[in-house]
Design a protein around this motif. Structure first.
Motif, PDB file in Angstrom:
ATOM      1  N   ALA A  95       0.930  -1.036   0.037  1.00  0.00           N
ATOM      2  CA  ALA A  95       0.104   0.045   0.192  1.00  0.00           C
ATOM      3  C   ALA A  95       1.021   1.167   0.050  1.00  0.00           C
ATOM      4  O   ALA A  95       1.984   1.121   0.450  1.00  0.00           O
ATOM      5  N   LYS A  96       0.409   2.299  -0.548  1.00  0.00           N
ATOM      6  CA  LYS A  96       1.089   3.616  -0.570  1.00  0.00           C
ATOM      7  C   LYS A  96       1.232   4.173   0.881  1.00  0.00           C
ATOM      8  O   LYS A  96       2.030   4.824   1.492  1.00  0.00           O
ATOM      9  N   ILE A  97       0.012   3.778   1.757  1.00  0.00           N
ATOM     10  CA  ILE A  97      -0.004   4.422   3.040  1.00  0.00           C
ATOM     11  C   ILE A  97      -0.766   3.575   4.033  1.00  0.00           C
ATOM     12  O   ILE A  97      -1.512   2.720   3.704  1.00  0.00           O
ATOM     13  N   GLY A  98      -0.113   3.243   5.254  1.00  0.00           N
ATOM     14  CA  GLY A  98      -0.828   2.530   6.492  1.00  0.00           C
ATOM     15  C   GLY A  98      -0.759   3.243   7.505  1.00  0.00           C
ATOM     16  O   GLY A  98      -0.183   4.060   7.766  1.00  0.00           O
ATOM     17  N   VAL A  99      -2.243   3.157   8.021  1.00  0.00           N
ATOM     18  CA  VAL A  99      -2.316   4.053   9.342  1.00  0.00           C
ATOM     19  C   VAL A  99      -3.081   3.334  10.416  1.00  0.00           C
ATOM     20  O   VAL A  99      -3.831   2.585  10.093  1.00  0.00           O
ATOM     21  N   GLY A 100      -2.462   3.406  11.503  1.00  0.00           N
ATOM     22  CA  GLY A 100      -2.849   2.686  12.814  1.00  0.00           C
ATOM     23  C   GLY A 100      -4.282   3.638  13.212  1.00  0.00           C
ATOM     24  O   GLY A 100      -3.641   4.821  13.627  1.00  0.00           O
ATOM     25  N   VAL A 101      -5.134   3.139  13.279  1.00  0.00           N
ATOM     26  CA  VAL A 101      -6.446   3.863  13.907  1.00  0.00           C
ATOM     27  C   VAL A 101      -7.143   3.439  15.038  1.00  0.00           C
ATOM     28  O   VAL A 101      -8.178   3.896  15.226  1.00  0.00           O
ATOM     29  N   GLY A 102      -6.451   2.528  15.867  1.00  0.00           N
ATOM     30  CA  GLY A 102      -6.864   2.247  17.082  1.00  0.00           C
ATOM     31  C   GLY A 102      -8.439   1.929  17.166  1.00  0.00           C
ATOM     32  O   GLY A 102      -8.999   1.016  16.352  1.00  0.00           O
ATOM     33  N   GLY A 103      -9.309   2.711  18.057  1.00  0.00           N
ATOM     34  CA  GLY A 103     -10.725   2.385  17.989  1.00  0.00           C
ATOM     35  C   GLY A 103     -11.744   2.780  17.093  1.00  0.00           C
ATOM     36  O   GLY A 103     -12.880   2.821  17.408  1.00  0.00           O
ATOM     37  N   SER A 104     -11.205   3.442  15.928  1.00  0.00           N
ATOM     38  CA  SER A 104     -11.905   4.118  14.941  1.00  0.00           C
ATOM     39  C   SER A 104     -13.005   3.377  14.265  1.00  0.00           C
ATOM     40  O   SER A 104     -14.024   3.983  14.275  1.00  0.00           O
ATOM     41  N   PHE A 105     -12.823   2.129  13.995  1.00  0.00           N
ATOM     42  CA  PHE A 105     -13.856   1.461  13.382  1.00  0.00           C
ATOM     43  C   PHE A 105     -14.919   1.171  14.557  1.00  0.00           C
ATOM     44  O   PHE A 105     -16.131   1.097  13.964  1.00  0.00           O
ATOM     45  N   ASP A 106     -14.701   0.943  15.697  1.00  0.00           N
ATOM     46  CA  ASP A 106     -15.679   0.789  16.631  1.00  0.00           C
ATOM     47  C   ASP A 106     -16.742   2.002  16.726  1.00  0.00           C
ATOM     48  O   ASP A 106     -17.814   1.832  16.677  1.00  0.00           O
ATOM     49  N   VAL A 107     -15.980   3.090  16.494  1.00  0.00           N
ATOM     50  CA  VAL A 107     -16.758   4.481  16.467  1.00  0.00           C
ATOM     51  C   VAL A 107     -17.497   4.619  15.114  1.00  0.00           C
ATOM     52  O   VAL A 107     -18.724   4.923  15.167  1.00  0.00           O
ATOM     53  N   HIS A 108     -16.864   4.188  14.006  1.00  0.00           N
ATOM     54  CA  HIS A 108     -17.585   4.472  12.776  1.00  0.00           C
ATOM     55  C   HIS A 108     -18.709   3.455  12.507  1.00  0.00           C
ATOM     56  O   HIS A 108     -19.549   3.641  11.834  1.00  0.00           O
ATOM     57  N   SER A 109     -18.612   2.317  13.269  1.00  0.00           N
ATOM     58  CA  SER A 109     -19.664   1.186  12.907  1.00  0.00           C
ATOM     59  C   SER A 109     -20.847   1.424  14.018  1.00  0.00           C
ATOM     60  O   SER A 109     -21.727   0.954  13.853  1.00  0.00           O
ATOM     61  N   GLY A 110     -20.421   2.440  15.141  1.00  0.00           N
ATOM     62  CA  GLY A 110     -21.636   2.739  15.874  1.00  0.00           C
ATOM     63  C   GLY A 110     -21.586   1.717  16.956  1.00  0.00           C
ATOM     64  O   GLY A 110     -22.372   1.876  17.852  1.00  0.00           O
ATOM     65  N   THR A 111     -20.501   0.825  17.094  1.00  0.00           N
ATOM     66  CA  THR A 111     -20.510  -0.038  18.076  1.00  0.00           C
ATOM     67  C   THR A 111     -20.213   0.662  19.573  1.00  0.00           C
ATOM     68  O   THR A 111     -20.557   0.239  20.474  1.00  0.00           O
ATOM     69  N   VAL A 112     -19.105   1.650  19.381  1.00  0.00           N
ATOM     70  CA  VAL A 112     -18.904   2.361  20.632  1.00  0.00           C
ATOM     71  C   VAL A 112     -19.300   3.917  20.265  1.00  0.00           C
ATOM     72  O   VAL A 112     -18.648   4.400  19.114  1.00  0.00           O
ATOM     73  N   LYS A 113     -19.786   4.595  21.184  1.00  0.00           N
ATOM     74  CA  LYS A 113     -20.102   6.080  20.932  1.00  0.00           C
ATOM     75  C   LYS A 113     -18.887   6.872  21.508  1.00  0.00           C
ATOM     76  O   LYS A 113     -18.391   6.624  22.394  1.00  0.00           O
ATOM     77  N   ARG A 114     -18.689   7.889  20.593  1.00  0.00           N
ATOM     78  CA  ARG A 114     -17.519   8.637  21.066  1.00  0.00           C
ATOM     79  C   ARG A 114     -18.288   9.678  22.315  1.00  0.00           C
ATOM     80  O   ARG A 114     -19.544   9.602  22.693  1.00  0.00           O
ATOM     81  N   ALA A 115     -17.543  10.184  23.388  1.00  0.00           N
ATOM     82  CA  ALA A 115     -18.126  10.679  24.355  1.00  0.00           C
ATOM     83  C   ALA A 115     -18.808  12.064  23.893  1.00  0.00           C
ATOM     84  O   ALA A 115     -18.604  12.591  22.998  1.00  0.00           O
ATOM     85  N   PRO A 116     -19.830  12.433  24.667  1.00  0.00           N
ATOM     86  CA  PRO A 116     -20.553  13.656  24.415  1.00  0.00           C
ATOM     87  C   PRO A 116     -19.495  14.870  24.204  1.00  0.00           C
ATOM     88  O   PRO A 116     -18.627  14.885  24.956  1.00  0.00           O
ATOM     89  N   LYS A 117     -20.232  15.729  23.505  1.00  0.00           N
ATOM     90  CA  LYS A 117     -19.356  17.029  22.947  1.00  0.00           C
ATOM     91  C   LYS A 117     -18.827  17.825  24.236  1.00  0.00           C
ATOM     92  O   LYS A 117     -17.577  17.958  24.235  1.00  0.00           O
ATOM     93  N   LEU A 118     -19.560  17.847  25.184  1.00  0.00           N
ATOM     94  CA  LEU A 118     -19.090  18.638  26.375  1.00  0.00           C
ATOM     95  C   LEU A 118     -17.983  17.801  27.036  1.00  0.00           C
ATOM     96  O   LEU A 118     -17.014  18.407  27.427  1.00  0.00           O
ATOM     97  N   ILE A 119     -17.974  16.314  27.262  1.00  0.00           N
ATOM     98  CA  ILE A 119     -16.860  15.636  27.904  1.00  0.00           C
ATOM     99  C   ILE A 119     -15.659  15.982  26.689  1.00  0.00           C
ATOM    100  O   ILE A 119     -14.579  15.903  27.309  1.00  0.00           O
TER     101      ILE A 119
END
Ligand code: UDP
Length: 258
Positions: free
Chosen positions: A194-218
């Motif tokens: 690949a031209k680029i490889g990125v380590g993205v941690g828990g990002s798929f959990d967030v984009h799949s909706g499996t894990v919600k990001r903290a509320p904006k205030l937090i």
């Protein structure tokens, strides 16, 4: 003071590289990151993008695996509030963090614009595919090379890499936690190409909706890490280095290695 600056790579718009407790972090914004990604897409060798957090910086002092990924990454973005705060404390201007979650979305938008393909590797079975589907719904013209979960043994890396290579991805996103995901990118680059490889941690959990990001205030009061620990107490191992990071930046002294 434990800070020094130098240039990185061979690009035209080089970010300032800052030494944070012995590890390099690039003073880079999201827009600059995207500009560099456009340049990396023109190159040949796989460029590793590391989205660095405080735990990674502290761990790299004693753990060679962490040290290696900092050493070999082409670009190291300040992923969390800790590195952003440290860069500012060391006298550098940095408007905001460049997080894995946001970078994934920007890459999908860029894929829609430029037509390069992205492979989603990592997270629990079904999660990468769901994250990819949600992002494809949002960016219908993005090019999806494929997806696969991240639950396999290190000894299976090359077999999985060969499967990924068949899809010829331009960009490989790996969400398996640091430093496992970055080591996978480095150790299989010769096979996947690949031209680029990125380590993205828990990002798929967030984009799949499996894990919600903290509320904006937090998020605004910089306590997203606490939110994540409350939702998943296993993360305590990762946040235990936060006070160490904070204390060492607050009380930084010139060290021979920095
Ligand atoms: N994960 C994986 N394979 C493993 C261990 C973890 O794919 O062997 C996934 C896990 O399901 C999660 C991601 O890696 O989706 C790591 O998320 P985490 O938030 O721990 O990463 P961080 O952003 O803190 O590095």
């Amino acid at each position: 003071m434990s800070s020094s600056s130098s240039s990185t790579g061979s690009t035209s718009s080089l970010p300032k590289r800052v030494n944070v407790l012995g590890q390099p972090i690039d003073c880079v914004t999201m827009d600059q990151t995207i500009e560099l990604i456009r340049e990396y897409l023109e190159g040949n060798a796989t460029k590793l993008i590391l989205t660095a957090d405080s735990n990674g910086v502290v761990s790299a002092e004693k753990d060679e695996n962490y040290a290696r990924i900092f050493r070999e990454a082409a670009l190291i973005t300040p992923d969390s509030n800790g590195p952003v705060w440290a860069l500012r404390k060391l006298g550098h201007e940095i408007p905001d963090r460049v997080s894995g979650v946001e970078l994934v979305e920007r890459l999908c938008a860029l894929s829609e614009e430029l037509g390069f393909s992205i492979f989603f590797l990592g997270a629990a079975p079904g999660v990468a595919a769901l994250a990819a589907k949600n992002l494809k719904d949002k960016y219908p013209k993005m090019v999806l090379a494929g997806s696969r979960d991240g639950y396999f043994k290190k000894s299976e890396d090359i077999e999985i890499a060969n499967e990924v290579a068949l899809t010829k991805p331009d960009v490989l996103l790996v969400a398996m936690g640091m430093p496992r995901q970055e080591l996978f990118i480095l150790d299989t680059a010769h096979a996947i190409k690949a031209k680029i490889g990125v380590g993205v941690g828990g990002s798929f959990d967030v984009h799949s909706g499996t894990v919600k990001r903290a509320p904006k205030l937090i998020q605004k009061i910089k306590l997203e890490w606490l939110w994540r620990v409350l939702l998943n107490p296993k993360k305590i191992a990762k946040v235990k280095n936060l006070p160490v990071f904070w204390w060492r930046i607050q009380t930084r002294r010139r060290r021979p290695s920095q």
